[in-house]
Design an enzyme around this catalytic site. Structure first.
Site, PDB file in Angstrom:
ATOM      1  N   LYS A  70     -15.562   6.971  -3.161  1.00  0.00           N
ATOM      2  CA  LYS A  70     -16.793   7.140  -2.378  1.00  0.00           C
ATOM      3  C   LYS A  70     -17.527   8.411  -2.820  1.00  0.00           C
ATOM      4  O   LYS A  70     -18.750   8.428  -2.964  1.00  0.00           O
ATOM      5  CB  LYS A  70     -16.459   7.211  -0.877  1.00  0.00           C
ATOM      6  CG  LYS A  70     -15.763   5.950  -0.387  1.00  0.00           C
ATOM      7  CD  LYS A  70     -15.052   6.125   0.957  1.00  0.00           C
ATOM      8  CE  LYS A  70     -14.128   4.931   1.189  1.00  0.00           C
ATOM      9  NZ  LYS A  70     -13.212   5.131   2.332  1.00  0.00           N
ATOM     10  N   HIS A 111       0.811  -1.224   0.000  1.00  0.00           N
ATOM     11  CA  HIS A 111       0.000   0.000   0.000  1.00  0.00           C
ATOM     12  C   HIS A 111       0.842   1.270   0.000  1.00  0.00           C
ATOM     13  O   HIS A 111       0.301   2.361  -0.045  1.00  0.00           O
ATOM     14  CB  HIS A 111      -0.931   0.024   1.215  1.00  0.00           C
ATOM     15  CG  HIS A 111      -1.898  -1.109   1.249  1.00  0.00           C
ATOM     16  ND1 HIS A 111      -3.169  -1.018   0.743  1.00  0.00           N
ATOM     17  CD2 HIS A 111      -1.781  -2.371   1.704  1.00  0.00           C
ATOM     18  CE1 HIS A 111      -3.794  -2.178   0.897  1.00  0.00           C
ATOM     19  NE2 HIS A 111      -2.966  -3.016   1.489  1.00  0.00           N
ATOM     20  N   ARG A 120      -6.455  11.647   6.082  1.00  0.00           N
ATOM     21  CA  ARG A 120      -5.350  11.908   7.004  1.00  0.00           C
ATOM     22  C   ARG A 120      -4.560  13.126   6.533  1.00  0.00           C
ATOM     23  O   ARG A 120      -4.436  13.376   5.332  1.00  0.00           O
ATOM     24  CB  ARG A 120      -4.434  10.682   7.084  1.00  0.00           C
ATOM     25  CG  ARG A 120      -5.022   9.524   7.866  1.00  0.00           C
ATOM     26  CD  ARG A 120      -5.315   9.896   9.304  1.00  0.00           C
ATOM     27  NE  ARG A 120      -4.103  10.000  10.081  1.00  0.00           N
ATOM     28  CZ  ARG A 120      -3.660   9.089  10.940  1.00  0.00           C
ATOM     29  NH1 ARG A 120      -4.369   7.987  11.150  1.00  0.00           N
ATOM     30  NH2 ARG A 120      -2.553   9.266  11.615  1.00  0.00           N
ATOM     31  N   LYS A 173      -0.417  14.852   0.707  1.00  0.00           N
ATOM     32  CA  LYS A 173      -1.834  14.988   0.340  1.00  0.00           C
ATOM     33  C   LYS A 173      -2.203  16.465   0.124  1.00  0.00           C
ATOM     34  O   LYS A 173      -3.280  16.786  -0.350  1.00  0.00           O
ATOM     35  CB  LYS A 173      -2.729  14.362   1.405  1.00  0.00           C
ATOM     36  CG  LYS A 173      -2.571  12.830   1.498  1.00  0.00           C
ATOM     37  CD  LYS A 173      -3.516  12.249   2.539  1.00  0.00           C
ATOM     38  CE  LYS A 173      -3.275  10.777   2.834  1.00  0.00           C
ATOM     39  NZ  LYS A 173      -3.846   9.864   1.825  1.00  0.00           N
ATOM     40  N   THR A 213      -8.847   6.018  -2.014  1.00  0.00           N
ATOM     41  CA  THR A 213     -10.144   5.347  -2.094  1.00  0.00           C
ATOM     42  C   THR A 213     -11.273   6.312  -1.750  1.00  0.00           C
ATOM     43  O   THR A 213     -12.425   6.091  -2.125  1.00  0.00           O
ATOM     44  CB  THR A 213     -10.209   4.149  -1.118  1.00  0.00           C
ATOM     45  OG1 THR A 213      -9.650   4.566   0.128  1.00  0.00           O
ATOM     46  CG2 THR A 213      -9.421   2.968  -1.641  1.00  0.00           C
TER      47      THR A 213
HETATM   48  C1  F58 Z   1      -2.962   3.742   1.948  1.00  0.00           C
HETATM   49  N1  F58 Z   1      -1.964   3.424   2.919  1.00  0.00           N
HETATM   50  C2  F58 Z   1      -2.415   4.488   0.751  1.00  0.00           C
HETATM   51  N2  F58 Z   1      -1.242   3.123   5.093  1.00  0.00           N
HETATM   52  O1  F58 Z   1      -1.756   5.662   1.181  1.00  0.00           O
HETATM   53  C3  F58 Z   1      -3.570   4.840  -0.176  1.00  0.00           C
HETATM   54  O2  F58 Z   1      -3.095   5.460  -1.330  1.00  0.00           O
HETATM   55  C4  F58 Z   1      -4.331   3.571  -0.545  1.00  0.00           C
HETATM   56  O3  F58 Z   1      -5.488   3.894  -1.243  1.00  0.00           O
HETATM   57  C5  F58 Z   1      -4.714   2.817   0.709  1.00  0.00           C
HETATM   58  O4  F58 Z   1      -3.584   2.539   1.503  1.00  0.00           O
HETATM   59  C6  F58 Z   1      -5.378   1.497   0.387  1.00  0.00           C
HETATM   60  O5  F58 Z   1      -4.588   0.746  -0.486  1.00  0.00           O
HETATM   61  C7  F58 Z   1      -2.257   3.450   4.234  1.00  0.00           C
HETATM   62  O6  F58 Z   1      -3.377   3.731   4.635  1.00  0.00           O
HETATM   63  C8  F58 Z   1      -1.327   3.161   6.442  1.00  0.00           C
HETATM   64  O7  F58 Z   1      -2.294   3.599   7.047  1.00  0.00           O
HETATM   65  C9  F58 Z   1      -0.152   2.642   7.209  1.00  0.00           C
HETATM   66  C10 F58 Z   1      -0.633   1.720   8.306  1.00  0.00           C
HETATM   67  C11 F58 Z   1       0.503   1.261   9.189  1.00  0.00           C
HETATM   68  C12 F58 Z   1       1.252   2.415   9.751  1.00  0.00           C
HETATM   69  C13 F58 Z   1       1.758   3.304   8.647  1.00  0.00           C
HETATM   70  C14 F58 Z   1       0.636   3.789   7.759  1.00  0.00           C
END
Ligand code: F58
Length: 830
Positions: free
Chosen positions: A681, A374, A567, A572, A677
């Protein structure tokens, strides 16, 4: 009873399956009241909204449990290949509305409640969010669980039951403060505690080598054992009886632990020590750089992986006598690299506990794991210091070293002694601190690695995992993310949902989003447009009431609602949005009174949490408040421009805000958002997008067409070129002016905002705000122009919804099932 009797009993159960609970209003009323009286233990003659919510949810829970049992019985009998989805984060939000809609009993419950003098919507508001995750990744897991259930896939989710979910955001004087999220304080009717489903999880200690039956064996003698107890969360599918399980683990002290201390009489300290075990599942780490290398984080990862695998292997062994069929029955999906300790753990169990030899164990491991990445940038990839891993999980470190040794041998055969390449690809990173690279470990062991959008895969191939892609091109795929229309249209936007079904003449789109294309034929139909505008207006009124209730500000539903909720991150570019708002303010301020009539009134809405240790993100939140303070109280501006910050953004806030938005912003610097995502929505709800060509937006443009969106800014190639040629080549006067306003204290807090301004100054403007500012303003001006022509705007809005079908998580999951997991639907009879 003999085996024959048991199966006869099972047969009888299947015959009875649909006959258990009835859903007529009388039965439902009685059921709710019974739960108020006996479960909640309040008098049925005297209970408030919250108690009614509790009674109601227990009644719904009974219906979930019934289907959940049936699904498990059925799957047990059929024994299909199962998918196990391992994720450290799930952002489930609320469960009540989603459950009654998926169970198909929403209207029956609403009627039953009416007759008791309650309103379903009011009770639904009593529920708090389950926020066991940070952002996109975690909400994606929740959407995918909904799709897995709806499409009858035999799947399980596994995760951690954090005592404290994501922190709550409180704003004081415009500054973010974090408070603990006590989400379990009032009980959680959506989970089922399984005290008898528990496994010991071992930590620390040492590995001893022994010879058993002439074979060298490794015996791990642990220094600490913690018990993992299962909490099951039924996930109902829509329009099917299938209800799958999300099993979350909580840490409890183990009875094996500290018995020595009890025996030696140190009773008090022994009890206190036992309490420590529970800290493993106590909190969710917020999205911070700082968790890297933290022991507790690693313990969480192993705790959840070990418990899940013990559970999975036990289930497999219930109906299989050896491991030959394991890859035909089990697919393990790693949601990012966080659960990647599952790889050495399966090797350890197969070798040390099931006595398979290395080759056989490896043959199995290399067929069962797949990974979704991700993150975009290499800094986002996890590393664990070797010393830490060696002390917490000594046997796993040995196994990782052996995997790496064999991998290096394979590479040498292929590339010769290309040491640079070898050291880049090695699982072990050499240096002052030796690290294990979890991504490299996963890439070596997984049969498939997926990106989350087409553009993301291209980045992974050419930048982040270039070497690995050259070596194993066939491993790399992408599945563009999607979101579930059940939650993001049906639950959150009932008026739109009804309207779509009426115009399509069917509600089949709830299970087949491609049908929304049918709306294209009516995009210019005056009566659809009128109804469409009406629905949007109703949702905007609801949003303005929410804003007034939250922060006490009145906003006009006739203005354009321009929203950015996600976030807070530099990439962003919420700062770009705020600087754009300052520019708009500045323009209105310097306008002749007669020109003001032409201004399209705007309500700019921003919401999102900053990680507690992310200083710059916190400054962006403060700047938003400082600018809002100025604009919202300026009588020259009035209703022409408002800036609202929505505190404590979460899933249920999103459900309210998205349907009421006209324009939404997805404005990351191209190349930085893996997918995104939120945009999907908004799109489904007929909100127009103002966006950069980043992540999944590129694919949205293909579906909706450039002409129905507002696209701006440098594309990925241009971003690369700009950075190579040094930044800040192109910087508009307008940009310089708005940054100067902040820098010189026009909004106060001059010293505090200095470092924030520095981040966008010339050569340090890494995210290219200065470069993209002009085209951002142009796109905003285009949006104003389109909004004036409400017919045109409504047509664009209808076409957005109509073209959103591809971004359903149903499509994503179908693709994973076919091309990554190799699983098939297994539908429980109804
Ligand atoms: C997100 N990553 C991506 N990571 O930034 C976003 O582009 C994508 O659409 C989404 O995943 C789904 O694939 C993301 O949310 C985190 O929250 C990590 C979790 C663990 C700690 C570091 C951030």
């Amino acid at each position: 009873p003999g085996a024959g009797d048991r199966s006869a009993k099972a047969e009888r159960m299947f015959q009875l399956m649909d006959g258990f609970m009835t859903n007529d209003p009388m039965s439902l009323q009685k059921d709710i009241l019974d739960h108020v009286e006996y479960t909640v233990a309040r008098s049925r003659f005297n209970f408030d909204d919250f108690e009614a919510y509790q009674g109601l949810s227990h009644s719904v829970r009974d219906r979930l449990i019934e289907r959940w049992h049936d699904t498990h019985q059925y799957l047990k009998r059929k024994d299909p290949k199962r998918l196990y989805f391992l994720s450290l984060e799930f952002l489930m939000g609320r469960s009540l509305s989603n459950s009654v809609i998926n169970l198909g009993v929403r209207d029956q419950y609403a009627d039953a409640l009416n007759q008791l003098g309650f309103e379903f919507e009011v009770l639904a508001e009593q529920e708090g969010d389950a926020a066991l995750g940070n952002g996109g990744l975690a909400r994606l897991s929740a959407c995918q669980m909904d799709s897995l259930a709806t499409m009858d896939f035999p799947a399980w989710g596994y995760g951690l039951r954090y005592q404290y979910g994501l922190f709550r955001q409180v704003i004081l004087d415009g500054f973010q403060h974090e408070q603990p999220d006590y989400w379990l304080n009032f009980g959680n009717p959506w989970e089922i505690e399984r005290v008898h489903v528990s496994y010991p999880v071992k930590f620390y200690g040492a590995v001893e080598e022994k010879v058993l039956e002439g074979k060298k064996c490794h015996v791990w003698v642990p220094g600490e054992t913690v018990e993992a107890v299962a909490y099951d969360n039924p996930i109902p599918g829509y329009g099917t009886r299938n209800t799958i399980n999300l099993r979350l683990w909580a840490a409890k002290p183990s009875d094996q632990q500290d018995m020595e201390a009890f025996n030696t009489g140190d009773y008090i300290n022994a009890v206190i020590n036992r309490q420590r075990a529970e800290t493993i599942s106590s909190l969710l780490y917020p999205d911070d750089r700082s968790y890297q290398g933290k022991e507790l984080r690693l313990k969480q990862q192993y705790f959840f992986v070990s418990a899940s695998l013990q559970d999975i292997i036990r289930r497999f062994k219930d109906s299989h006598s050896n491991f030959d069929d394991f890859p035909e029955k089990v697919a393990l999906q790693l949601n990012d690299t966080h659960p990647s300790l599952a790889i050495p753990e399966v090797m350890r169990v197969l070798i040390d506990e099931e006595y398979l030899d290395w080759e056989k164990a490896w043959g199995i491991v290399s067929k069962i794991f797949s990974l979704t990445i991700h993150a975009v940038n290499p800094e986002g990839l996890e590393k664990v210091p070797v010393d830490l891993l060696g002390s917490l999980l000594p046997r796993h470190l040995q196994i990782i070293y052996q995997i790496n040794f064999l991998f290096m041998e394979e590479l040498k055969k292929h590339y010769g002694l290309d040491y640079n390449r070898l050291s880049r690809m090695s699982i072990v990173e050499e240096g002052a601190v030796k690290n294990i690279r979890m991504a490299n470990l996963s890439l070596v062991c997984c049969h498939t690695v997926d990106g989350v959008s087409r553009l993301h895969l291209a980045t992974l191939k050419t930048r982040v995992f270039k070497d690995f892609h050259e070596f194993w091109p066939q491993k790399f795929q992408y599945k563009t993310n999607g979101v579930t229309q059940r939650r993001w249209i049906v639950v959150s936007n009932p008026p739109l949902s009804g309207l779509i079904s009426r115009w399509l003449g069917t509600d089949a789109w709830i299970r087949d989003m491609d049908l929304l294309l049918g709306l294209r034929d009516h995009a210019e139909d005056a009566s659809l447009q009128e109804e469409w505008m009406m629905v949007r207006k109703v949702n905007k009124i609801r949003l303005s009431e929410f804003i007034e209730a939250m922060i006490g500000m009145k906003v006009s539903p006739d203005a354009m609602f321009d929203v950015q909720i996600k976030r807070i991150h530099e990439y962003k570019r919420q700062l770009l949005n705020i600087l754009g708002i300052i520019h708009r303010y500045d323009c209105i301020k310097n306008m002749k009174e007669s020109d003001k009539e032409k201004v399209v009134p705007r309500v700019c809405i921003i919401g999102g949490k900053a990680a507690p240790g992310y200083e710059i993100a916190k400054k962006i939140i403060k700047l938003c408040h400082a600018v809002g303070e100025k604009i919202n109280n300026d009588s020259d501006i009035g209703d022409l421009l408002k800036l609202v910050f929505i505190p404590d953004y979460n899933v249920s806030v999103a459900e309210l805000v998205i349907p009421g938005s006209d324009l939404s912003q997805h404005i990351s610097t191209a190349g930085h958002e893996a997918s995104g995502t939120g945009s999907m929505k908004f799109l489904m709800n007929g909100c127009l997008l103002l966006a950069t060509a980043d992540g999944s937006t590129v694919e949205i443009i293909e579906e909706i067409g450039n002409e129905n969106m507002f696209i701006f800014g440098a594309n990925v190639q241009e971003v690369t070129n700009l950075r190579q040629n040094g930044l800040g080549v192109k910087k508009s006067l307008q940009f310089a002016r708005v940054v100067r306003m902040v820098r010189e204290g026009y909004f106060g807090f001059k010293d505090y905002f200095k470092s924030l301004c520095d981040t966008v100054e010339d050569s340090s403007d890494f995210y290219l705000l200065g470069n993209d500012f002009e085209s951002y303003l142009e796109a905003q001006a285009e949006a104003d122009k389109a909004f004036v022509d409400q017919k045109k705007w409504t047509k664009m809005s209808i076409l957005s919804t109509a073209g959103s079908g591809r971004f359903s998580s149903d499509r994503t999951i179908r693709d994973y099932a076919q091309n990554t997991w190799g699983i098939e639907p297994c539908k429980c009879p109804s």
